[in-house]
Design an enzyme around this catalytic site. Structure first.
Site, PDB file in Angstrom:
ATOM      1  CG  ASP A 152      -0.321  -0.062   2.523  1.00  0.00           C
ATOM      2  OD1 ASP A 152       0.904  -0.297   2.585  1.00  0.00           O
ATOM      3  OD2 ASP A 152      -1.036   0.120   3.539  1.00  0.00           O
ATOM      4  CB  SER A 153       4.586   1.740   0.120  1.00  0.00           C
ATOM      5  OG  SER A 153       4.869   0.616  -0.686  1.00  0.00           O
ATOM      6  CG  ASP A 183       0.505  -4.059   2.158  1.00  0.00           C
ATOM      7  OD1 ASP A 183       0.816  -5.066   2.824  1.00  0.00           O
ATOM      8  OD2 ASP A 183       1.230  -3.044   2.074  1.00  0.00           O
ATOM      9  CE  LYS A 227       3.298  -6.229   3.952  1.00  0.00           C
ATOM     10  NZ  LYS A 227       2.858  -4.978   4.595  1.00  0.00           N
ATOM     11  CD  GLU A 244       0.313  -1.331   8.126  1.00  0.00           C
ATOM     12  OE1 GLU A 244      -0.027  -0.513   9.007  1.00  0.00           O
ATOM     13  OE2 GLU A 244       0.786  -0.981   7.030  1.00  0.00           O
ATOM     14  CD  GLU A 265       7.737  -0.304   7.668  1.00  0.00           C
ATOM     15  OE1 GLU A 265       6.853  -1.076   7.247  1.00  0.00           O
ATOM     16  OE2 GLU A 265       7.844   0.868   7.302  1.00  0.00           O
TER      17      GLU A 265
HETATM   18  N1  LIG Z   1       9.210   5.179  -0.343  1.00  0.00           N
HETATM   19  C1  LIG Z   1       8.779   4.529   0.761  1.00  0.00           C
HETATM   20  N2  LIG Z   1       9.601   3.645   1.345  1.00  0.00           N
HETATM   21  C2  LIG Z   1       9.199   2.968   2.451  1.00  0.00           C
HETATM   22  O1  LIG Z   1       9.979   2.131   2.976  1.00  0.00           O
HETATM   23  C3  LIG Z   1       7.893   3.218   2.967  1.00  0.00           C
HETATM   24  C4  LIG Z   1       7.069   4.120   2.286  1.00  0.00           C
HETATM   25  N3  LIG Z   1       7.536   4.786   1.199  1.00  0.00           N
HETATM   26  N4  LIG Z   1       5.798   4.369   2.691  1.00  0.00           N
HETATM   27  C5  LIG Z   1       5.210   3.499   3.672  1.00  0.00           C
HETATM   28  C6  LIG Z   1       6.182   3.179   4.709  1.00  0.00           C
HETATM   29  C7  LIG Z   1       6.618   4.375   5.517  1.00  0.00           C
HETATM   30  N5  LIG Z   1       7.981   4.053   5.816  1.00  0.00           N
HETATM   31  C8  LIG Z   1       8.903   4.881   6.453  1.00  0.00           C
HETATM   32  C9  LIG Z   1       8.941   6.228   6.168  1.00  0.00           C
HETATM   33  C10 LIG Z   1       9.864   7.050   6.782  1.00  0.00           C
HETATM   34  C11 LIG Z   1      10.744   6.535   7.724  1.00  0.00           C
HETATM   35  C12 LIG Z   1      11.720   7.450   8.349  1.00  0.00           C
HETATM   36  O2  LIG Z   1      11.976   8.513   7.860  1.00  0.00           O
HETATM   37  N6  LIG Z   1      12.317   7.055   9.466  1.00  0.00           N
HETATM   38  C13 LIG Z   1      13.366   7.828  10.129  1.00  0.00           C
HETATM   39  C14 LIG Z   1      13.631   7.235  11.492  1.00  0.00           C
HETATM   40  C15 LIG Z   1      13.040   8.074  12.587  1.00  0.00           C
HETATM   41  C16 LIG Z   1      13.511   7.620  13.940  1.00  0.00           C
HETATM   42  O3  LIG Z   1      14.719   7.756  14.197  1.00  0.00           O
HETATM   43  O4  LIG Z   1      12.690   7.132  14.756  1.00  0.00           O
HETATM   44  C17 LIG Z   1      14.655   7.721   9.321  1.00  0.00           C
HETATM   45  O5  LIG Z   1      15.496   8.623   9.461  1.00  0.00           O
HETATM   46  O6  LIG Z   1      14.837   6.744   8.568  1.00  0.00           O
HETATM   47  C18 LIG Z   1      10.696   5.178   8.007  1.00  0.00           C
HETATM   48  C19 LIG Z   1       9.775   4.357   7.367  1.00  0.00           C
HETATM   49  C20 LIG Z   1       8.339   2.771   5.280  1.00  0.00           C
HETATM   50  N7  LIG Z   1       7.432   2.626   4.142  1.00  0.00           N
HETATM   51  C1  LIG Z   2       7.216  -1.366   3.358  1.00  0.00           C
HETATM   52  C2  LIG Z   2       6.462  -2.630   3.055  1.00  0.00           C
HETATM   53  C3  LIG Z   2       6.727  -3.706   4.052  1.00  0.00           C
HETATM   54  C4  LIG Z   2       4.987  -2.354   2.910  1.00  0.00           C
HETATM   55  O1  LIG Z   2       4.153  -2.709   3.701  1.00  0.00           O
HETATM   56  C5  LIG Z   2       4.589  -1.577   1.729  1.00  0.00           C
HETATM   57  O2  LIG Z   2       5.401  -1.394   0.812  1.00  0.00           O
HETATM   58  O3  LIG Z   2       3.435  -1.136   1.708  1.00  0.00           O
HETATM   59 MG   LIG Z   3       2.285  -1.698   3.425  1.00  0.00          MG
END
Ligand SMILES: Nc1nc(=O)c2c([nH]1)NC[C@@H]1CN(c3ccc(C(=O)N[C@@H](CCC(=O)O)C(=O)O)cc3)CN21
Ligand SMILES: CC(C)C(=O)C(=O)O
Ligand SMILES: [Mg+2]
Length: 278
Positions: free
Chosen positions: A43-44, A82, A112, A114, A181
């Site tokens: 669903d991303s 998803d 899948k 959540e 994740e």
């Molecule tokens: N392009 C993309 N990639 C992804 O992996 C993803 C999506 N979109 N959309 C749905 C979710 C959202 N996701 C994400 C989005 C942002 C962070 C992020 O910016 N995390 C911070 C960490 C913050 C902390 O320290 O607690 C980072 O700096 O990576 C993580 C997962 C993973 N998934």
């Molecule tokens: C980041 C993965 C695990 C996901 O759920 C998605 O792409 O939607």
């Molecule tokens: Mg997803």
């Protein structure tokens, strides 16, 4: 093509499982060509191809539309799709109807969803109805509003204990795999060791049974900022940008199309077209 039971065997044999997202026909073809073990219609897609700022607006129709395109591109790869926001929370009946639609209408092999303890019933109901389920714990993006952002989960002992309990609960309910994740690598290692089912990590370190990443993140395609856990194997953005700018410039200056990109009529046909009448 691999089956759900093959992923269990891969875990037993310590053979890593490769999962990659895909949202359309060309990406699915490329993923299959690269021999990934599983494709995720995530669903991303709401964020990377539809331009929403979270996965919350994604609908059943969006998932089915993209799931069908992925299936056409990857007929011989195991496909997980998803369940979108709120499609498995309203009632057991709605959950089964939505799970069945995703499988029947797209040809995907598993769904899948959540959550842990709170969705164990749904995992059980789907599995009992014959729909294989992948669980998803840790950072669960559909709950971004409740979590208060995309943050690493399970950082303190109490939160980690809850995640371990939830993971056990998902396995007990019948999930055949778990996506984990954005959790500390030590916690991911422990959960991977405790579970019989394979654990597929994203931002969960190297000790899970497999890895999943978003297609556009791996390629640097469209996405601008990527999470810290992403390794970009290529950066297509400037390649695409430069190519489109060159096309635009050549149309403007008249150098495209040239003769080798044009069709020609034979001289005698031209003569008979204009010859007698001019
Ligand atoms: N392009 C993309 N990639 C992804 O992996 C993803 C999506 N979109 N959309 C749905 C979710 C959202 N996701 C994400 C989005 C942002 C962070 C992020 O910016 N995390 C911070 C960490 C913050 C902390 O320290 O607690 C980072 O700096 O990576 C993580 C997962 C993973 N998934
Ligand atoms: C980041 C993965 C695990 C996901 O759920 C998605 O792409 O939607
Ligand atoms: Mg997803």
């Amino acid at each position: 093509m691999k089956q759900t039971t093959d992923f269990l065997k891969m875990k037993e044999n310590e053979e890593k499982i490769v999962m990659l997202t895909a949202y359309d026909f060309p990406a699915a073809k490329q993923a299959e060509g690269a021999n990934v073990d599983m494709i995720l219609v995530g669903d991303s897609l709401g964020m990377v191809v539809l331009g929403y700022d979270s996965t919350v607006p994604v609908t059943m129709e969006d998932m089915i539309h993209h799931g069908k395109a992925v299936k056409r591109g990857a007929k011989n790869t195991f496909i997980v799709i998803d369940m979108p926001f709120m499609s498995y929370h309203l009632s057991a009946k709605d959950t089964l109807i939505n799970g069945a639609r995703l499988i029947q209408e797209t040809g995907a092999h598993a769904v899948k969803l959540e959550g842990g303890d709170e969705v164990a019933q749904q995992i059980g109901a789907l599995t009992k109805a014959g729909i294989p389920v992948v669980a998803h714990l840790g950072l669960t993006p559909q709950s971004v509003g409740v979590l208060g952002g995309y943050k690493v989960q399970g950082k303190n002992a109490e939160a980690a204990r809850k995640l371990i309990d939830d993971a056990r609960e998902c396995e007990r309910a019948g999930a055949f795999a778990l996506v984990l994740e954005c959790v500390p690598k030590q916690l991911a290692k422990q959960i991977t060791e405790e579970l019989t089912i394979p654990v597929i990590g994203i931002g969960a370190g190297k000790d899970t049974d497999g890895q999943v990443l978003v297609y556009h993140d791996v390629l640097g395609y469209g996405v601008e900022r990527v999470p810290k856990f992403v390794k970009q194997y290529e950066n297509l953005n400037p390649i695409i940008g430069d190519s489109l700018a060159a096309y635009s410039a050549e149309v403007k200056n008249g150098s495209f199309p040239d003769d080798c990109h044009s069709f020609k009529m034979k001289e005698e046909e031209l003569l008979s077209l204009y010859g007698g009448k001019a």
